[in-house]
Design a protein around this motif. Structure first.
Motif, PDB file in Angstrom:
ATOM      1  N   ARG A   1       0.819  -1.226   0.000  1.00 55.11           N
ATOM      2  CA  ARG A   1       0.000   0.000   0.000  1.00 55.11           C
ATOM      3  C   ARG A   1       0.841   1.260   0.000  1.00 55.11           C
ATOM      4  O   ARG A   1       0.407   2.294  -0.468  1.00 55.11           O
ATOM      5  CB  ARG A   1      -0.897   0.025   1.241  1.00 55.11           C
ATOM      6  CG  ARG A   1      -2.065  -0.905   1.105  1.00 55.11           C
ATOM      7  CD  ARG A   1      -2.984  -0.739   2.285  1.00 55.11           C
ATOM      8  NE  ARG A   1      -4.108  -1.643   2.116  1.00 55.11           N
ATOM      9  CZ  ARG A   1      -5.306  -1.443   2.631  1.00 55.11           C
ATOM     10  NH1 ARG A   1      -5.539  -0.368   3.367  1.00 55.11           N
ATOM     11  NH2 ARG A   1      -6.275  -2.303   2.436  1.00 55.11           N
ATOM     12  N   GLU A   2       2.029   1.156   0.595  1.00 52.58           N
ATOM     13  CA  GLU A   2       2.920   2.320   0.583  1.00 52.58           C
ATOM     14  C   GLU A   2       4.320   1.838   0.235  1.00 52.58           C
ATOM     15  O   GLU A   2       4.778   0.808   0.734  1.00 52.58           O
ATOM     16  CB  GLU A   2       2.924   2.990   1.967  1.00 52.58           C
ATOM     17  CG  GLU A   2       3.791   4.236   1.946  1.00 52.58           C
ATOM     18  CD  GLU A   2       3.689   5.080   3.213  1.00 52.58           C
ATOM     19  OE1 GLU A   2       2.679   4.965   3.933  1.00 52.58           O
ATOM     20  OE2 GLU A   2       4.637   5.848   3.453  1.00 52.58           O
TER      21      GLU A   2
ATOM     22  N   ARG B   1       1.880   6.426  -1.682  1.00 51.48           N
ATOM     23  CA  ARG B   1       0.750   5.613  -1.225  1.00 51.48           C
ATOM     24  C   ARG B   1      -0.190   5.295  -2.386  1.00 51.48           C
ATOM     25  O   ARG B   1      -0.367   6.102  -3.297  1.00 51.48           O
ATOM     26  CB  ARG B   1      -0.041   6.381  -0.161  1.00 51.48           C
ATOM     27  CG  ARG B   1       0.657   6.451   1.203  1.00 51.48           C
ATOM     28  CD  ARG B   1      -0.079   7.429   2.124  1.00 51.48           C
ATOM     29  NE  ARG B   1      -1.523   7.207   2.098  1.00 51.48           N
ATOM     30  CZ  ARG B   1      -2.165   6.313   2.847  1.00 51.48           C
ATOM     31  NH1 ARG B   1      -1.489   5.576   3.707  1.00 51.48           N
ATOM     32  NH2 ARG B   1      -3.472   6.166   2.769  1.00 51.48           N
ATOM     33  N   VAL B   2      -0.797   4.145  -2.309  1.00 47.51           N
ATOM     34  CA  VAL B   2      -1.847   3.796  -3.271  1.00 47.51           C
ATOM     35  C   VAL B   2      -3.017   4.753  -3.041  1.00 47.51           C
ATOM     36  O   VAL B   2      -3.406   4.986  -1.898  1.00 47.51           O
ATOM     37  CB  VAL B   2      -2.296   2.331  -3.051  1.00 47.51           C
ATOM     38  CG1 VAL B   2      -3.476   1.985  -3.949  1.00 47.51           C
ATOM     39  CG2 VAL B   2      -1.133   1.376  -3.277  1.00 47.51           C
ATOM     40  N   PRO B   3      -3.577   5.360  -4.099  1.00 53.82           N
ATOM     41  CA  PRO B   3      -4.702   6.285  -3.908  1.00 53.82           C
ATOM     42  C   PRO B   3      -5.845   5.631  -3.128  1.00 53.82           C
ATOM     43  O   PRO B   3      -6.207   4.480  -3.392  1.00 53.82           O
ATOM     44  CB  PRO B   3      -5.133   6.619  -5.344  1.00 53.82           C
ATOM     45  CG  PRO B   3      -3.915   6.396  -6.168  1.00 53.82           C
ATOM     46  CD  PRO B   3      -3.175   5.269  -5.510  1.00 53.82           C
ATOM     47  N   ASP B   4      -6.413   6.394  -2.169  1.00 57.40           N
ATOM     48  CA  ASP B   4      -7.441   5.843  -1.275  1.00 57.40           C
ATOM     49  C   ASP B   4      -8.616   5.246  -2.032  1.00 57.40           C
ATOM     50  O   ASP B   4      -9.176   4.230  -1.627  1.00 57.40           O
ATOM     51  CB  ASP B   4      -7.963   6.948  -0.336  1.00 57.40           C
ATOM     52  CG  ASP B   4      -6.931   7.296   0.732  1.00 57.40           C
ATOM     53  OD1 ASP B   4      -6.055   6.427   0.997  1.00 57.40           O
ATOM     54  OD2 ASP B   4      -6.991   8.419   1.266  1.00 57.40           O
TER      55      ASP B   4
ATOM     56  N   ARG C   1     -15.002   5.673 -12.101  1.00 59.44           N
ATOM     57  CA  ARG C   1     -14.918   7.102 -12.482  1.00 59.44           C
ATOM     58  C   ARG C   1     -13.470   7.595 -12.348  1.00 59.44           C
ATOM     59  O   ARG C   1     -12.977   8.335 -13.198  1.00 59.44           O
ATOM     60  CB  ARG C   1     -15.859   7.952 -11.610  1.00 59.44           C
ATOM     61  CG  ARG C   1     -17.268   8.034 -12.215  1.00 59.44           C
ATOM     62  CD  ARG C   1     -18.147   9.029 -11.513  1.00 59.44           C
ATOM     63  NE  ARG C   1     -18.824   8.407 -10.367  1.00 59.44           N
ATOM     64  CZ  ARG C   1     -18.584   8.675  -9.101  1.00 59.44           C
ATOM     65  NH1 ARG C   1     -17.698   9.577  -8.738  1.00 59.44           N
ATOM     66  NH2 ARG C   1     -19.227   8.044  -8.136  1.00 59.44           N
ATOM     67  N   TRP C   2     -12.791   7.198 -11.276  1.00 58.19           N
ATOM     68  CA  TRP C   2     -11.395   7.621 -11.072  1.00 58.19           C
ATOM     69  C   TRP C   2     -10.523   7.111 -12.213  1.00 58.19           C
ATOM     70  O   TRP C   2      -9.708   7.843 -12.770  1.00 58.19           O
ATOM     71  CB  TRP C   2     -10.893   7.079  -9.722  1.00 58.19           C
ATOM     72  CG  TRP C   2      -9.481   7.503  -9.397  1.00 58.19           C
ATOM     73  CD1 TRP C   2      -9.080   8.673  -8.807  1.00 58.19           C
ATOM     74  CD2 TRP C   2      -8.289   6.748  -9.656  1.00 58.19           C
ATOM     75  NE1 TRP C   2      -7.716   8.693  -8.682  1.00 58.19           N
ATOM     76  CE2 TRP C   2      -7.196   7.528  -9.188  1.00 58.19           C
ATOM     77  CE3 TRP C   2      -8.028   5.505 -10.216  1.00 58.19           C
ATOM     78  CZ2 TRP C   2      -5.877   7.107  -9.283  1.00 58.19           C
ATOM     79  CZ3 TRP C   2      -6.711   5.074 -10.305  1.00 58.19           C
ATOM     80  CH2 TRP C   2      -5.646   5.870  -9.842  1.00 58.19           C
TER      81      TRP C   2
END
Ligand code: ADE
Length: 238
Positions: A187-188, A193-196, A208-209
């Protein structure tokens, strides 16, 4: 899907044909690849396939008889008629839309050149579709044939596993945009960091993202892909 490759250097393909995805596709009977050395169709006792160009000039030209007669014999080797493709820098430039068209054919016959090119009668007699993989000159069509096979088999049903589906590839959606960023574990990593949103479990928000990231990446790197294509009238200046 069946590929027949006409080449003077069939051994160039051996490593490629045994790579995992293509190998699996062949083992499962989804894809067949047959190699044909058109030197065997030479009329010469010493099996020459090229000669000096009439009118002079550098280099050698592939004679028409081995190429034409090999293509005709290979065509007759299977009842399914093959779509003939000639690899040449003078051809239509390959893109994903053309790959999709090629994938509609159950059989492709790919003709690879060497030397300075083909005698023009190869084109006049066989009337192949001429395809280039880009505006540069390779030493022969073999690498271009591998590019075509590689891109086309991704679209053959069953070749990619479900989770590897080609529908999310760059150039593949209705908009033909570039694919956006992808993340996996951890995750980091080194402060990044991986986008939330990707961890949110909200499928609609993720969709959508991804679409927005794809649009941003396309705008930054290939803005011309965001332009609607010119219609034919404005292209021809009428
Ligand atoms: N043969 C030589 N150069 C080529 C290219 N750019 N595309 C396809 N075939 C080729």
């Amino acid at each position: 899907m069946r590929f027949d490759i006409l080449t003077l250097f069939p051994e160039i393909f051996s490593g490629y044909l045994n790579q995992s995805l293509l190998k699996k596709a062949q083992d499962r009977g989804l894809v067949e690849v047959h190699l044909h050395n058109f030197r065997h169709w030479s009329w010469d006792r010493d099996r020459r396939v090229d000669d000096r160009p009439y009118g002079g000039g550098p280099g050698m030209v592939l004679r028409p008889e081995p190429v034409v007669e090999c293509a005709e014999d290979v065509q007759a080797m299977h009842p399914q008629p093959g779509h003939l493709v000639l690899l040449t820098p003078q051809g239509q430039r390959l893109n994903q839309a053309l790959v999709e068209q090629l994938a509609q054919h159950p059989r492709l016959i790919l003709i690879c050149g060497r030397y300075e090119g083909f005698d023009e009668r190869v084109r006049l007699i066989l009337r192949p579709q001429e395809i280039s993989i880009g505006d540069y000159v390779l030493n022969g069509g073999e690498v271009a044939a591998m590019v075509i096979i590689d891109a086309v088999i991704r679209l053959v049903p069953g070749v990619l596993g479900d989770e590897d589906s080609s529908v999310q590839d760059s150039f593949s959606g209705p908009e033909r945009w570039l694919e956006g960023p992808q993340y996996t574990r951890p995750r980091e990593y080194r402060g990044y960091r991986v986008p939330d949103v990707l961890l949110s479990g909200d499928h609609e928000a993720i969709r959508r993202w991804r679409q927005e990231q794809s649009r941003i990446r396309t705008a930054q790197r290939r803005p011309e892909l965001l332009q609607p294509p010119l219609d034919k009238d404005s292209q021809s200046g009428t």
